[in-house]
Motif scaffolding. Structure first.
Motif, PDB file in Angstrom:
ATOM      1  N   GLY A 207       0.807  -1.215   0.000  1.00 13.27           N
ATOM      2  CA  GLY A 207       0.000   0.000   0.000  1.00 13.27           C
ATOM      3  C   GLY A 207       0.835   1.257   0.000  1.00 13.27           C
ATOM      4  N   VAL A 208       1.975   1.227  -0.718  1.00 10.87           N
ATOM      5  CA  VAL A 208       2.846   2.403  -0.785  1.00 10.87           C
ATOM      6  C   VAL A 208       3.128   2.748  -2.249  1.00 10.87           C
ATOM      7  N   SER A 209       3.538   3.986  -2.476  1.00 17.14           N
ATOM      8  CA  SER A 209       3.947   4.433  -3.805  1.00 17.14           C
ATOM      9  C   SER A 209       5.457   4.602  -3.830  1.00 17.14           C
ATOM     10  N   LEU A 210       6.002   4.840  -5.009  1.00 19.27           N
ATOM     11  CA  LEU A 210       7.447   5.088  -5.105  1.00 19.27           C
ATOM     12  C   LEU A 210       7.852   6.298  -4.282  1.00 19.27           C
ATOM     13  N   ALA A 211       6.974   7.289  -4.200  1.00 15.18           N
ATOM     14  CA  ALA A 211       7.281   8.502  -3.438  1.00 15.18           C
ATOM     15  C   ALA A 211       7.437   8.225  -1.949  1.00 15.18           C
ATOM     16  N   ASP A 212       6.901   7.093  -1.478  1.00 16.69           N
ATOM     17  CA  ASP A 212       6.993   6.748  -0.060  1.00 16.69           C
ATOM     18  C   ASP A 212       8.323   6.085   0.294  1.00 16.69           C
ATOM     19  N   ILE A 213       9.086   5.685  -0.710  1.00 15.37           N
ATOM     20  CA  ILE A 213      10.327   4.937  -0.480  1.00 15.37           C
ATOM     21  C   ILE A 213      11.455   5.899  -0.121  1.00 15.37           C
ATOM     22  N   ASP A 214      12.068   5.681   1.043  1.00 14.37           N
ATOM     23  CA  ASP A 214      13.150   6.549   1.503  1.00 14.37           C
ATOM     24  C   ASP A 214      14.529   6.041   1.116  1.00 14.37           C
ATOM     25  N   LEU A 215      14.679   4.759   0.931  1.00 16.23           N
ATOM     26  CA  LEU A 215      15.967   4.185   0.536  1.00 16.23           C
ATOM     27  C   LEU A 215      15.733   2.869  -0.162  1.00 16.23           C
ATOM     28  N   VAL A 216      16.681   2.489  -1.002  1.00 15.74           N
ATOM     29  CA  VAL A 216      16.539   1.297  -1.843  1.00 15.74           C
ATOM     30  C   VAL A 216      17.802   0.446  -1.725  1.00 15.74           C
ATOM     31  N   GLN A 217      17.608  -0.835  -1.512  1.00 14.76           N
ATOM     32  CA  GLN A 217      18.722  -1.789  -1.508  1.00 14.76           C
ATOM     33  C   GLN A 217      18.527  -2.715  -2.707  1.00 14.76           C
ATOM     34  N   LEU A 218      19.427  -2.628  -3.684  1.00 16.90           N
ATOM     35  CA  LEU A 218      19.315  -3.383  -4.930  1.00 16.90           C
ATOM     36  C   LEU A 218      20.439  -4.406  -5.046  1.00 16.90           C
ATOM     37  N   TYR A 219      20.192  -5.428  -5.812  1.00 18.73           N
ATOM     38  CA  TYR A 219      21.190  -6.466  -6.059  1.00 18.73           C
ATOM     39  C   TYR A 219      22.131  -5.980  -7.161  1.00 18.73           C
ATOM     40  N   ASP A 220      23.296  -5.475  -6.759  1.00 23.63           N
ATOM     41  CA  ASP A 220      24.226  -4.870  -7.717  1.00 23.63           C
ATOM     42  C   ASP A 220      25.396  -5.803  -8.024  1.00 23.63           C
ATOM     43  N   ALA A 221      25.093  -6.988  -8.540  1.00 22.80           N
ATOM     44  CA  ALA A 221      26.170  -7.910  -8.913  1.00 22.80           C
ATOM     45  C   ALA A 221      27.062  -7.298  -9.987  1.00 22.80           C
ATOM     46  N   PHE A 222      26.469  -6.461 -10.852  1.00 27.15           N
ATOM     47  CA  PHE A 222      27.203  -5.741 -11.897  1.00 27.15           C
ATOM     48  C   PHE A 222      26.589  -4.344 -12.006  1.00 27.15           C
ATOM     49  N   THR A 223      27.340  -3.420 -12.550  1.00 23.08           N
ATOM     50  CA  THR A 223      26.867  -2.033 -12.559  1.00 23.08           C
ATOM     51  C   THR A 223      25.611  -1.841 -13.397  1.00 23.08           C
ATOM     52  N   ILE A 224      25.347  -2.740 -14.332  1.00 19.85           N
ATOM     53  CA  ILE A 224      24.134  -2.614 -15.139  1.00 19.85           C
ATOM     54  C   ILE A 224      22.890  -2.925 -14.310  1.00 19.85           C
ATOM     55  N   ASN A 225      23.022  -3.755 -13.270  1.00 20.59           N
ATOM     56  CA  ASN A 225      21.845  -4.203 -12.518  1.00 20.59           C
ATOM     57  C   ASN A 225      21.020  -3.066 -11.935  1.00 20.59           C
ATOM     58  N   PRO A 226      21.615  -2.158 -11.141  1.00 18.42           N
ATOM     59  CA  PRO A 226      20.794  -1.077 -10.583  1.00 18.42           C
ATOM     60  C   PRO A 226      20.138  -0.216 -11.659  1.00 18.42           C
ATOM     61  N   ILE A 227      20.817  -0.016 -12.774  1.00 17.30           N
ATOM     62  CA  ILE A 227      20.234   0.778 -13.862  1.00 17.30           C
ATOM     63  C   ILE A 227      18.980   0.090 -14.396  1.00 17.30           C
ATOM     64  N   LEU A 228      19.072  -1.204 -14.670  1.00 15.35           N
ATOM     65  CA  LEU A 228      17.909  -1.954 -15.161  1.00 15.35           C
ATOM     66  C   LEU A 228      16.782  -1.958 -14.142  1.00 15.35           C
ATOM     67  N   PHE A 229      17.106  -2.227 -12.882  1.00 20.44           N
ATOM     68  CA  PHE A 229      16.066  -2.365 -11.865  1.00 20.44           C
ATOM     69  C   PHE A 229      15.380  -1.033 -11.574  1.00 20.44           C
ATOM     70  N   LEU A 230      16.138   0.046 -11.516  1.00 18.02           N
ATOM     71  CA  LEU A 230      15.527   1.354 -11.275  1.00 18.02           C
ATOM     72  C   LEU A 230      14.569   1.722 -12.405  1.00 18.02           C
ATOM     73  N   GLU A 231      14.960   1.376 -13.621  1.00 19.94           N
ATOM     74  CA  GLU A 231      14.059   1.600 -14.765  1.00 19.94           C
ATOM     75  C   GLU A 231      12.808   0.732 -14.651  1.00 19.94           C
ATOM     76  N   ASP A 232      13.008  -0.561 -14.457  1.00 16.72           N
ATOM     77  CA  ASP A 232      11.891  -1.494 -14.454  1.00 16.72           C
ATOM     78  C   ASP A 232      10.924  -1.227 -13.305  1.00 16.72           C
ATOM     79  N   MET A 233      11.422  -0.730 -12.186  1.00 16.11           N
ATOM     80  CA  MET A 233      10.570  -0.435 -11.032  1.00 16.11           C
ATOM     81  C   MET A 233       9.841   0.889 -11.161  1.00 16.11           C
ATOM     82  N   GLY A 234      10.256   1.703 -12.149  1.00 17.68           N
ATOM     83  CA  GLY A 234       9.559   2.956 -12.379  1.00 17.68           C
ATOM     84  C   GLY A 234      10.172   4.183 -11.766  1.00 17.68           C
ATOM     85  N   PHE A 235      11.363   4.066 -11.196  1.00 17.44           N
ATOM     86  CA  PHE A 235      12.033   5.249 -10.653  1.00 17.44           C
ATOM     87  C   PHE A 235      12.428   6.207 -11.779  1.00 17.44           C
ATOM     88  N   CYS A 236      12.626   5.657 -12.964  1.00 16.14           N
ATOM     89  CA  CYS A 236      12.861   6.464 -14.159  1.00 16.14           C
ATOM     90  C   CYS A 236      12.347   5.668 -15.355  1.00 16.14           C
TER      91      CYS A 236
END
Length: 388
Positions: free
Chosen positions: A273-302
Motif C-alpha cells: 500500500g505504498v507508492s514510489l514517493a513513499d520509499i526513503d531508501l533502496v537496496q538493490l542487487y548490484d552484482a554488476f553495474t548494469i543491474n541497478p540501472i535496469l532495476f531502477l528503470e523497471d521499477m519505475g524510478f525512471c
C-alpha cells in the motif's frame, strides 16, 4: 487488494539481524560463519536458540544445505524452507515466512545465508563445479565466462539501444564505494573514481573488474515473528513481498534490457500500500553495474533507457536524492555468491537508525530487491519502521 494480501500486510516483523565474517572470514567455512550470524541475530531479537522453530536458507554449495545447517545449529524446526532462486532467495523467503507464521506453522523463523568462497571454503559463482551441476546447454558450446559474460550482453544491449555510456555505468560503482567508505564493515573502502573504474582490468567487455561484484566471505541472518508478538523495541515490519520469474539462461531472455523486477516490485508495493514517493531508501542487487540501472528503470524510478542518466551526478550516492545500497552493496561491501540477505540486513539497520555516518535521515520505508540467476528471478519487499 485481496483479503489474502491484506492479511499478510505487516503480519510479520523482523526483530533481529546480524552479519558475520564479512570480507575475509579467516578460514571459517560456510556453516561456521552462518552459525555466527544466526546466533547473533537471535540474541539481537532477544530470543534464545530454543525459541527458533522455523528455519529458511539457500546455498550454492549443498543440495541438502538446510539439513546441514539445522544439524550444525542444533535446532529442530517445525517449519523449514530452502527455496532456491539464486540471489533473490532471501527476499522471497519473507513471503513464505509470513504465510507460515500466519498459518500457525511456527512462531519464530530464522532466515540465514553464509558462504566463504574467498577463503577457499565455499563455491564461487564462476567455479567449474557449479557449471557441471547447473549446465546451460544453449550457451556452454561458446564457453562463456559466466556470470560476467551474460551480464555483459545485457550491458552492451542497453548501451546500443539507449546510448548508455561506460561513464554512467561507472557512476554506479563510484556511488557504491562512497557508501562503503562510510561503512566500517565494508570490504573495499579505498577511494574510487570514474577513471579508475574505466581503466580497471577488462573482465567481459564492456565490464571491467570494478563493474563486477566482489568475491568475499560473509554471512547474514534475520529473525522474523508475528508482528503482534514482536517484543523488541525496534521491530521492522514487512509490508509486502512478491516474486517474479522470466527465464534461466540469458539465451532465453526475451529482451536483454527488461527484467521482471517491475512485476515483483509493483506487486510488493501494491501489497504494501505504498507508492514510489513513499520509499526513503533502496537496496538493490548490484552484482554488476548494469543491474541497478535496469532495476531502477523497471521499477519505475525512471523511464526505460534513462537509467544511466538517472544514476549520474551522485543521485544514488551519499547526499543524493535516492539513497541506493547504503552499505556499499555487492560492488564494495560484500558478495559471497548471493547478496540479497545483506540488503535486508542493511535496510533493517537503516530503519532502526543504527548506521552511523551513512545513516539516511528520517528513514521510514525501504525497498529491498533481490535478483537471481542471470536477471532471471526477481523478488522485492517493502519494509517499514511504523505501522498505520
Amino acid at each position: 487488494m485481496t483479503d489474502w494480501n491484506k492479511s499478510l500486510r505487516g503480519a510479520i516483523a523482523i526483530t533481529g539481524c546480524a552479519t558475520a565474517g564479512i570480507g575475509d572470514a579467516g578460514g571459517l567455512n560456510d556453516l561456521e560463519i552462518s552459525s555466527l550470524a544466526v546466533h547473533a541475530a537471535v540474541r539481537d531479537a532477544g530470543l534464545r536458540m530454543e525459541d527458533i522453530d522455523g528455519l529458511m536458507s539457500a546455498s550454492l554449495s549443498s543440495s541438502m544445505w538446510l539439513n546441514k545447517l539445522a544439524e550444525y545449529l542444533g535446532v529442530f524446526p517445525r517449519f523449514m524452507d530452502s527455496t532456491q532462486i539464486g540471489g533473490a532467495s532471501f527476499v522471497g523467503h519473507l513471503l513464505m515466512a509470513a504465510s507460515a507464521i500466519q498459518a500457525g506453522l511456527c512462531r519464530n523463523i530464522v532466515i540465514a545465508y553464509g558462504a566463504a568462497p574467498r577463503g577457499g571454503n565455499g563455491v564461487s559463482a564462476t567455479s567449474g563445479a557449479r557449471a557441471r551441476l547447473d549446465p546451460f546447454p544453449y550457451e556452454e558450446p561458446f564457453q562463456p565466462f559466466n556470470p560476467p559474460t551474460s551480464y555483459a550482453l545485457a550491458t552492451r544491449r542497453h548501451m546500443h539501444e539507449y546510448g548508455t555510456t561506460r561513464e554512467q555505468l561507472a557512476e554506479v560503482a563510484v556511488a557504491a564505494r562512497a557508501w562503503a567508505r562510510l561503512n566500517p564493515e565494508a570490504y573495499k573502502r579505498d577511494p574510487l573514481s570514474i577513471d579508475e573504474v574505466l581503466s580497471a582490468r577488462m573482465i567481459s567487455s564492456p565490464l571491467t573488474a570494478r563493474d563486477c561484484c566482489l568475491v568475499t566471505d560473509g554471512a547474514g541472518a534475520i529473525v522474523v515473528t508475528a508482528a503482534e508478538r514482536a517484543e523488541t523495541a525496534r521491530p521492522v515490519y514487512v509490508l509486502g513481498t512478491a516474486m517474479a520469474h522470466s527465464h534461466r539462461q540469458i539465451a532465453c531472455m526475451a529482451d536483454l534490457t527488461r527484467t521482471v523486477a517491475g512485476e515483483s516490485a509493483g506487486q510488493a508495493r501494491e501489497r504494501a500500500g505504498v507508492s514510489l514517493a513513499d520509499i526513503d531508501l533502496v537496496q538493490l542487487y548490484d552484482a554488476f553495474t548494469i543491474n541497478p540501472i535496469l532495476f531502477l528503470e523497471d521499477m519505475g524510478f525512471c523511464r526505460k533507457g534513462e537509467g544511466g542518466a538517472f544514476v549520474s551526478g551522485g543521485r544514488i550516492a551519499p547526499g543524493g536524492e535516492l539513497p541506493v545500497n547504503t552499505n556499499g552493496g555487492g560492488l564494495s561491501c560484500v558478495h559471497p555468491g548471493m547478496y540479497s540477505m545483506f540488503g535486508l540486513v542493511e535496510a533493517v539497520r537503516q530503519l532502526r537508525g543504527e548506521c552511523g555516518e551513512r545513516q539516511v535521515k528520517r528513514a521510514r520505508t525501504a525497498l529491498v530487491h533481490g535478483n537471481g540467476g542471470v536477471l532471471s528471478a526477481q523478488a522485492t519487499t517493502v519494509l517499514t519502521n511504523w505501522m498505520d
